[in-house]
Write an enzyme that holds these catalytic residues in place. Sequence first.
Site, PDB file in Angstrom:
ATOM      1  N   LYS A 187      43.983  11.778  46.819  1.00 47.54           N
ATOM      2  CA  LYS A 187      43.146  10.610  47.120  1.00 47.54           C
ATOM      3  C   LYS A 187      43.961   9.513  47.778  1.00 47.54           C
ATOM      4  O   LYS A 187      43.584   8.947  48.807  1.00 47.54           O
ATOM      5  CB  LYS A 187      42.477  10.109  45.849  1.00 47.54           C
ATOM      6  CG  LYS A 187      41.466   8.993  46.092  1.00 47.54           C
ATOM      7  CD  LYS A 187      40.813   8.574  44.793  1.00 47.54           C
ATOM      8  CE  LYS A 187      39.607   9.421  44.450  1.00 47.54           C
ATOM      9  NZ  LYS A 187      39.858  10.580  43.623  1.00 47.54           N
TER      10      LYS A 187
ATOM     11  N   ARG B  94      41.098   4.808  39.891  1.00 48.03           N
ATOM     12  CA  ARG B  94      40.672   6.200  40.089  1.00 48.03           C
ATOM     13  C   ARG B  94      41.877   7.133  40.046  1.00 48.03           C
ATOM     14  O   ARG B  94      42.974   6.786  40.474  1.00 48.03           O
ATOM     15  CB  ARG B  94      39.944   6.347  41.421  1.00 48.03           C
ATOM     16  CG  ARG B  94      38.824   5.340  41.612  1.00 48.03           C
ATOM     17  CD  ARG B  94      38.270   5.368  43.021  1.00 48.03           C
ATOM     18  NE  ARG B  94      37.334   6.449  43.225  1.00 48.03           N
ATOM     19  CZ  ARG B  94      36.916   6.839  44.434  1.00 48.03           C
ATOM     20  NH1 ARG B  94      37.408   6.262  45.523  1.00 48.03           N
ATOM     21  NH2 ARG B  94      36.052   7.816  44.552  1.00 48.03           N
TER      22      ARG B  94
ATOM     23  N   GLY C 166      36.366  15.882  39.742  1.00 45.09           N
ATOM     24  CA  GLY C 166      35.624  15.554  38.541  1.00 45.09           C
ATOM     25  C   GLY C 166      36.346  15.809  37.236  1.00 45.09           C
ATOM     26  O   GLY C 166      35.796  15.581  36.166  1.00 45.09           O
TER      27      GLY C 166
ATOM     28  N   MET D  95      39.194  14.355  36.094  1.00 40.80           N
ATOM     29  CA  MET D  95      39.854  13.202  35.477  1.00 40.80           C
ATOM     30  C   MET D  95      38.961  11.974  35.630  1.00 40.80           C
ATOM     31  O   MET D  95      37.860  12.056  36.148  1.00 40.80           O
ATOM     32  CB  MET D  95      41.236  13.011  36.101  1.00 40.80           C
ATOM     33  CG  MET D  95      42.209  14.114  35.699  1.00 40.80           C
ATOM     34  SD  MET D  95      43.798  13.983  36.516  1.00 40.80           S
ATOM     35  CE  MET D  95      43.378  14.404  38.203  1.00 40.80           C
TER      36      MET D  95
ATOM     37  N   ARG E 141      39.303  14.391  51.833  1.00 37.54           N
ATOM     38  CA  ARG E 141      40.178  15.483  51.409  1.00 37.54           C
ATOM     39  C   ARG E 141      39.588  16.779  51.944  1.00 37.54           C
ATOM     40  O   ARG E 141      38.409  16.837  52.300  1.00 37.54           O
ATOM     41  CB  ARG E 141      40.282  15.550  49.883  1.00 37.54           C
ATOM     42  CG  ARG E 141      38.967  15.832  49.180  1.00 37.54           C
ATOM     43  CD  ARG E 141      39.100  15.742  47.672  1.00 37.54           C
ATOM     44  NE  ARG E 141      37.802  15.902  47.002  1.00 37.54           N
ATOM     45  CZ  ARG E 141      37.581  15.645  45.730  1.00 37.54           C
ATOM     46  NH1 ARG E 141      38.562  15.207  44.960  1.00 37.54           N
ATOM     47  NH2 ARG E 141      36.390  15.817  45.190  1.00 37.54           N
TER      48      ARG E 141
ATOM     49  N   HIS F 282      28.430  17.110  40.345  1.00 38.84           N
ATOM     50  CA  HIS F 282      29.553  17.756  39.652  1.00 38.84           C
ATOM     51  C   HIS F 282      29.306  19.251  39.514  1.00 38.84           C
ATOM     52  O   HIS F 282      30.194  20.073  39.804  1.00 38.84           O
ATOM     53  CB  HIS F 282      29.721  17.108  38.273  1.00 38.84           C
ATOM     54  CG  HIS F 282      30.767  17.781  37.425  1.00 38.84           C
ATOM     55  ND1 HIS F 282      30.473  18.833  36.574  1.00 38.84           N
ATOM     56  CD2 HIS F 282      32.094  17.565  37.319  1.00 38.84           C
ATOM     57  CE1 HIS F 282      31.585  19.225  35.975  1.00 38.84           C
ATOM     58  NE2 HIS F 282      32.582  18.471  36.399  1.00 38.84           N
TER      59      HIS F 282
ATOM     60  N   ARG G  86      44.904  57.622  38.012  1.00 46.67           N
ATOM     61  CA  ARG G  86      45.220  57.891  36.612  1.00 46.67           C
ATOM     62  C   ARG G  86      44.459  59.130  36.139  1.00 46.67           C
ATOM     63  O   ARG G  86      43.247  59.073  35.923  1.00 46.67           O
ATOM     64  CB  ARG G  86      44.861  56.681  35.755  1.00 46.67           C
ATOM     65  CG  ARG G  86      45.729  55.470  36.039  1.00 46.67           C
ATOM     66  CD  ARG G  86      45.076  54.176  35.645  1.00 46.67           C
ATOM     67  NE  ARG G  86      43.987  53.853  36.566  1.00 46.67           N
ATOM     68  CZ  ARG G  86      43.600  52.606  36.886  1.00 46.67           C
ATOM     69  NH1 ARG G  86      44.211  51.578  36.335  1.00 46.67           N
ATOM     70  NH2 ARG G  86      42.614  52.407  37.717  1.00 46.67           N
TER      71      ARG G  86
ATOM     72  N   SER H  37      57.295  53.358  41.809  1.00 48.26           N
ATOM     73  CA  SER H  37      56.131  52.479  41.734  1.00 48.26           C
ATOM     74  C   SER H  37      56.251  51.672  40.446  1.00 48.26           C
ATOM     75  O   SER H  37      56.312  52.242  39.354  1.00 48.26           O
ATOM     76  CB  SER H  37      54.829  53.283  41.726  1.00 48.26           C
ATOM     77  OG  SER H  37      53.710  52.419  41.666  1.00 48.26           O
TER      78      SER H  37
ATOM     79  N   CYS I 186      51.991  49.193  41.151  1.00 49.00           N
ATOM     80  CA  CYS I 186      50.631  49.650  40.876  1.00 49.00           C
ATOM     81  C   CYS I 186      50.010  48.960  39.672  1.00 49.00           C
ATOM     82  O   CYS I 186      48.902  49.287  39.274  1.00 49.00           O
ATOM     83  CB  CYS I 186      50.598  51.164  40.678  1.00 49.00           C
ATOM     84  SG  CYS I 186      51.643  51.761  39.340  1.00 49.00           S
TER      85      CYS I 186
ATOM     86  N   TYR J 236      54.606  48.416  49.505  1.00 51.69           N
ATOM     87  CA  TYR J 236      53.165  48.283  49.318  1.00 51.69           C
ATOM     88  C   TYR J 236      52.852  47.715  47.938  1.00 51.69           C
ATOM     89  O   TYR J 236      53.683  47.743  47.026  1.00 51.69           O
ATOM     90  CB  TYR J 236      52.452  49.638  49.501  1.00 51.69           C
ATOM     91  CG  TYR J 236      52.737  50.651  48.417  1.00 51.69           C
ATOM     92  CD1 TYR J 236      51.978  50.697  47.245  1.00 51.69           C
ATOM     93  CD2 TYR J 236      53.760  51.582  48.562  1.00 51.69           C
ATOM     94  CE1 TYR J 236      52.245  51.622  46.249  1.00 51.69           C
ATOM     95  CE2 TYR J 236      54.027  52.518  47.575  1.00 51.69           C
ATOM     96  CZ  TYR J 236      53.265  52.536  46.412  1.00 51.69           C
ATOM     97  OH  TYR J 236      53.521  53.449  45.431  1.00 51.69           O
TER      98      TYR J 236
END
Length: 889
Positions: free
Chosen positions: A42, A111, A120, A122, A355, A471, A577, A778, A846, A866
């Site tokens: 803010k 604020r 919303g 705080m 924002r 909200h 599996r 893996s 995995c 991977y």
Amino acid sequence: MKASEENRPAGGESPGTGAGRFVYGFADDLGPADVRALCGGKGAGLIRMRGLGLPVPEGFVITTEACVSYMETGALPDGLMDEVRANLKRVEEATGRGFGDPENPLLVSVRSGAAVSMPGMMDTVLNLGLNDDTVGGLAKSTGDERFTRDSHRRFIQAFGEIVLKVPGHLFEGAIEDMKHDRGVEADTDLTADDLQELTGRFREIVAREAGTEVPEDPYEQLELAIAAVFDSWLGERAVAYRREYGIPDDLGTAVTVQRMVFGNMGETSATGVAFTRNPATGEQGLFGEFLVNAQGEDVVAGIRTPRPLPEMEEVLPHAYRQFLETAGRLEREYGDMQDMEFTIERDRLYMLQTRSGKRTGAAALKIARDMAEDGLISRAEAVLRVEPAALDQLLHPRIDPEADLDVIARGLPASPGAATGKVVLTAREAKELAEAGEAVLLVRRETNPDDVEGMISARGVLTALGGMTSHAAVVARGMGKPAVTGCNALKIDPVRGEIQLGGETFEAGDVLTIDGSDGSVIRGVAPLVEPDPSEDFETVLRWADEVRALAVRANADTPVDARRARELGAEGIGLCRTEHMFMEGERLKIMREMILSEDEEALGEALAKLEPMQREDFEGILRAMDGLPVTIRLLDPPLHEFLPESKDLAKDIAEREGRGENAAEQRRQLRVVESLEERNPMLGLRGGRLGLLKPEIYLMQVRAVAKAARAVREDGGEPVVEIMIPLVAFAPELRMLRARIEAELAGEEARIPVGTMIELPRACAVADKIAAEADFFSFGTNDLTQMVCGISRDDAEEKFLADYLNGGILSFNPFQTIDRDGVGEFVKTAIDKGRGANHALKLGVCGEHGGDPKSVAFFHEVGLDYVSCSPFRVPGARLAAAQAALEGS
């Protein structure tokens, strides 16, 4: 309460300037400081807007460093209020008003504003500086008695609720009683005298509930309000929100103190919230709402149902045109959709916030793609703009458009998607039932920040009041939860535990469905259809695939899952599996026959029945993944998991013998079960150990794999299969198992690589020795986390993990996000040693960490080939891998 630095997924240096200051004016030079980290989102937005010459009310920011100090000591930092007074003096000079001046008072807003947006979560106190002396001066200087009384009652209410912790419903109840007494419908129908009397009632409520009064000294009001905003950083709703989004606890919030501008000064004043694009769909064009003669909290709290922003052109045409120009300029300046708050005071526009706006997954993709194609941002920036978790929203079923639905009410389509669940009327009940496995819908008059835990737990949210920027709408969109707001037909009786919709009564526990895409509320369970990812989805992920280094595979155990994974972009299967194929129906019966067999002949017969079943499963998966690698993990769990528990067998025996029946077979089974049961089965006879001592099981599976690959190849397919051995701690284990497997595969046309799952700390420590026997590793990070941390996942999540998270011992769940400092070090050790001994070693992961964005970033950094995750997480993993590559380049 701070999260330990030791267990944060990522760290950072202090954002401060090093000058020992805690307060900065909007026009001050902050030098090399990270403005957003220091001043919050803010404050940073206000500073930037002020620098652009936009109409921003005068003010200053108390930094996040002051909040961190407050959290550490429990007191405001020494000298802070001196800095605050000095900066207030500058605001007084700029406005010609005096803070606490009875003739011409300056009022301020206080604020919150964290570096990471937490809408919303705080607290805010408006109209601060009013007391019995300044009320008269404000009325005189503005010439508006009603506005002054309205501002005063708002201040008493906000200060009482936020600073003195008086329950908010008491104030709302007093308002409703006053309106009933006066025979009016709206707050705006109350007169100045009514509001003065209401203020008196509010003061009585404060004195009764808090045992004190709202201070008359404006500086005391300000000091207490600053502390209250800092306290709200550690409030339950803020903590719950940070848990949901993985935000560290020790960042703290900034506090913005700013001259009040008033949207409640009559018909030429207004307040509103707007987005530069539709946050639900991503469509271009201003989207928002406003209220005439109101203050900002009225819009976001959903207390009054606001009007669509285009109507402002008719009511306040000059301010509307100015706002259109400002909104366009801000989007161009930031290169992103902006979420803005504004106030119009007597036809003059003031900007209170800008924002980057929260948005749904569909909107995020469309906005990123449109902005890239329009040249506002690059493709790389577009990829970085979309949160991987947001893609999950787009991959789940929606209501069948052809279904015959019993729509009983309609509201505003606040957050898209469909949700079915039992009606619950409180956040607490939503959380409790969800933890018990129930699907629930949170139904409220309007939500407020205290409802956030219930919103997290619920499948969807339905409110009677509130608009598209309330909200409920903003938070639900951010969470990816369907929401319908402003459902005027909804009446709630919390005492009876009932709601009314369309004149019909429903009780808590009754099942409803909401469609957040069109605002409908539907009786019972609505039929769903599979999702159809949009062109935006495909385009942004195609851009992501062009830049990522990590391949993304899926964990899949059936042909259906394999096909779904491939459709979602999986580049193979990283974990199949095999035990899941034996867990039900006729297969489980045969599996039990095999385990309970008393001689070689019975064992052979059972294995002969199982082998074609395994072959059929493997063949279907290999066809679905034709041309892509499929890693098949041989049997992992201990054999007793396929058998009845000994206590159930003992009970059955007792009942049979009590009826005079023969229970010899059950007694035989009990002897076998008792011989297989272990005190600690996770570390017992399972995985590779089982393969060594019961080789016939693994060899049957290997034959099934080979025959399935051969069948696919004979049909013109291109099977790419890998065999993975679980739970290896010693290199000789893998050497012996590999030798047996290769002997079984002798004569096969295509070579099948053999590797192992790295899930034990010792395997990481001796990875060089194990790598000499393996074609690939893996990482099974689920079990590796349990082993390294000494935590049983199921027990921890039931017994103490929540306390560790809430108490600041941990700032993240290590079973969701990789523990870099602990588990991560073992992973890095295994990578270094493994590749050092075997340069051709392929490396993957995995565990479900393979679908977690923060974990994917770690796996990219350490050089895995991977990641593998559940099918629906594949798109998010693709995007996260691309973001890791871009951020690391």
